[in-house]
Scaffold this motif. Structure first.
Motif, PDB file in Angstrom:
ATOM      1  N   LEU A 108       0.830  -1.203   0.000  1.00  0.00           N
ATOM      2  CA  LEU A 108       0.000   0.000   0.000  1.00  0.00           C
ATOM      3  C   LEU A 108       0.866   1.255   0.000  1.00  0.00           C
ATOM      4  N   LEU A 109       1.972   1.211   0.727  1.00  0.00           N
ATOM      5  CA  LEU A 109       2.900   2.340   0.750  1.00  0.00           C
ATOM      6  C   LEU A 109       3.660   2.442  -0.566  1.00  0.00           C
ATOM      7  N   ASP A 110       4.144   1.310  -1.053  1.00  0.00           N
ATOM      8  CA  ASP A 110       4.959   1.308  -2.269  1.00  0.00           C
ATOM      9  C   ASP A 110       4.154   1.742  -3.493  1.00  0.00           C
ATOM     10  N   GLU A 111       2.902   1.304  -3.561  1.00  0.00           N
ATOM     11  CA  GLU A 111       2.070   1.662  -4.715  1.00  0.00           C
ATOM     12  C   GLU A 111       1.812   3.165  -4.757  1.00  0.00           C
ATOM     13  N   GLY A 118       1.843  11.212  -1.941  1.00  0.00           N
ATOM     14  CA  GLY A 118       2.246  11.126  -0.551  1.00  0.00           C
ATOM     15  C   GLY A 118       1.376  10.120   0.192  1.00  0.00           C
ATOM     16  N   VAL A 119       1.847   9.696   1.341  1.00  0.00           N
ATOM     17  CA  VAL A 119       1.104   8.726   2.147  1.00  0.00           C
ATOM     18  C   VAL A 119       0.932   9.278   3.561  1.00  0.00           C
ATOM     19  N   ILE A 120      -0.304   9.273   4.034  1.00  0.00           N
ATOM     20  CA  ILE A 120      -0.597   9.639   5.417  1.00  0.00           C
ATOM     21  C   ILE A 120      -0.829   8.350   6.189  1.00  0.00           C
ATOM     22  N   VAL A 121       0.025   8.078   7.145  1.00  0.00           N
ATOM     23  CA  VAL A 121      -0.123   6.877   7.972  1.00  0.00           C
ATOM     24  C   VAL A 121      -0.842   7.260   9.262  1.00  0.00           C
ATOM     25  N   LEU A 122      -2.032   6.715   9.450  1.00  0.00           N
ATOM     26  CA  LEU A 122      -2.757   6.888  10.698  1.00  0.00           C
ATOM     27  C   LEU A 122      -2.218   5.856  11.683  1.00  0.00           C
ATOM     28  N   ALA A 123      -1.587   6.315  12.745  1.00  0.00           N
ATOM     29  CA  ALA A 123      -0.927   5.411  13.693  1.00  0.00           C
ATOM     30  C   ALA A 123      -1.583   5.526  15.057  1.00  0.00           C
ATOM     31  N   PRO A 124      -2.612   4.733  15.325  1.00  0.00           N
ATOM     32  CA  PRO A 124      -3.279   4.801  16.634  1.00  0.00           C
ATOM     33  C   PRO A 124      -2.391   4.254  17.751  1.00  0.00           C
ATOM     34  N   HIS A 125      -2.794   4.487  18.979  1.00  0.00           N
ATOM     35  CA  HIS A 125      -2.042   4.021  20.146  1.00  0.00           C
ATOM     36  C   HIS A 125      -2.321   2.538  20.376  1.00  0.00           C
ATOM     37  N   VAL A 230      -4.255   7.395   2.185  1.00  0.00           N
ATOM     38  CA  VAL A 230      -4.309   7.208   3.634  1.00  0.00           C
ATOM     39  C   VAL A 230      -4.213   5.718   3.954  1.00  0.00           C
ATOM     40  N   VAL A 231      -3.365   5.394   4.906  1.00  0.00           N
ATOM     41  CA  VAL A 231      -3.136   4.014   5.324  1.00  0.00           C
ATOM     42  C   VAL A 231      -3.096   3.987   6.850  1.00  0.00           C
ATOM     43  N   ALA A 249      -5.573  -0.671   4.381  1.00  0.00           N
ATOM     44  CA  ALA A 249      -6.222   0.354   3.555  1.00  0.00           C
ATOM     45  C   ALA A 249      -7.249   1.096   4.398  1.00  0.00           C
ATOM     46  N   ALA A 250      -7.299   2.394   4.254  1.00  0.00           N
ATOM     47  CA  ALA A 250      -8.195   3.207   5.074  1.00  0.00           C
ATOM     48  C   ALA A 250      -9.641   3.057   4.642  1.00  0.00           C
ATOM     49  N   ASP A 251     -10.538   3.280   5.570  1.00  0.00           N
ATOM     50  CA  ASP A 251     -11.958   3.385   5.267  1.00  0.00           C
ATOM     51  C   ASP A 251     -12.133   4.511   4.245  1.00  0.00           C
TER      52      ASP A 251
END
Length: 307
Positions: A108-111, A118-125, A230-231, A249-251
């Motif tokens: 998903l990042l490489d594609e 650009g890629v936005i990584v949502l990184a929850p706790h 978004v990932v 993959a994001a919603d």
């Protein structure tokens, strides 16, 4: 801002613990966590209470016995995260890299990067997000927002640890947002914490496990101006072994220009990450600390508070 002597002593003790544990293997850190976790359960009334309240909101159909078992296991994982910080920030980089045993969804990042996006990584706790930061900053140009800790003497340690693989840390203000936009327009990767409650005026209420949670609206602004992908990204702990990275993959709602719709998508992304292993989420955070009744100015808003 100055820090009193008690704060400086506390910072030195914490930093000393991190240095001591920096080169411990994940298996040894996990064994220590299993000893420390029950002490947190007994001695930290706030964490125990908030964890139980949040689990009751997320899993109302579970019995009280099951939720208490989840709470105990969750606090062990939270203890593990704290004990692993020395490894993530100060440990031998080759050993930290070797502790990452699996990577799922890297395509998903490489594609996205292959398309020049650009890629936005949502990184929850969830799990150990510092291990995720370590890996991302070592494999991609990576920018993340950073707010100094309350114990100011820990700031240089944390900053150095997060930047040691090349990550760029930017402040949590308009200047930092501008830096994120520039990085995304260059086709780079940025990290956002999607489950921190923003200040009033910087979010909207959106469902999180069926209950309204005040959620930041930074994401739709970034997407609208950059067309970034978004990932969701997490480092799931493999107890006694190491870590598995998951990129999901994001919603699709996160791409909506409607802030409320986008925020609902963000929370759905966090829920999908939690589903990988619910006990690894940081349930002791007051995710429902802000309530709609207070925003609406209702005089009886306190009766609706959970905490």
């Amino acid at each position: 801002m100055t820090q009193d002597s008690d704060g400086r002593l506390q910072a030195r003790l914490i930093a000393g613990l991190w240095r001591t544990l920096a080169n411990w293997r994940p298996a040894a850190l996990w064994r220590l966590s299993r000893l420390v976790g029950p002490l947190v359960q007994v001695g930290s009334r706030r964490e125990r209470r908030v964890t139980r309240i949040n689990l009751a909101q997320a899993y109302p159909d579970y019995s009280e016995t099951v939720r208490r078992r989840l709470a105990r296991r969750s606090l062990i994982h939270s203890s593990a995260t704290m004990l692993e910080l020395g490894m993530a920030w100060m440990g031998d980089p080759e050993k930290v890299e070797a502790s990452i045993l699996e990577v799922h969804g890297r395509e998903l990042l490489d594609e996205a990067r292959a398309e020049g996006r650009g890629v936005i990584v949502l990184a929850p706790h969830f799990g150990n997000w510092e291990v995720l930061n370590f890996w991302l900053s070592g494999h991609f140009p990576f920018t993340a927002m950073y707010e100094p800790p309350k114990l100011l003497d820990l700031d240089p340690i944390i900053r150095k640890g997060r930047e040691r693989r090349g990550a760029e840390l930017v402040p949590t203000n308009p200047r930092g947002v501008a830096a994120l936009l520039k990085a995304l327009k260059r086709g780079e990767t940025v990290g956002i914490l999607p489950d921190q409650t923003p200040g009033w005026g910087s979010g909207v209420f959106a469902p999180f496990f069926g209950r309204p949670a005040y959620t930041a609206t930074l994401l739709p602004k970034l997407v609208a101006r950059t067309e970034a992908r978004v990932v969701t990204g997490v480092a799931r702990r493999l107890p006694g072994q190491g870590f598995a990275l998951h990129f999901l993959a994001a919603d699709e709602r996160v791409y909506s220009a409607d802030e409320a719709v986008s925020a609902a998508g963000v929370n759905a992304c966090v829920e999908a990450a939690i589903a990988l292993d619910p006990v690894q989420y940081q349930w002791e955070y007051k995710r429902y600390g802000k309530i709609p009744e207070r925003l609406e100015g209702r005089p009886d808003w306190k009766r609706y508070r959970l905490y």
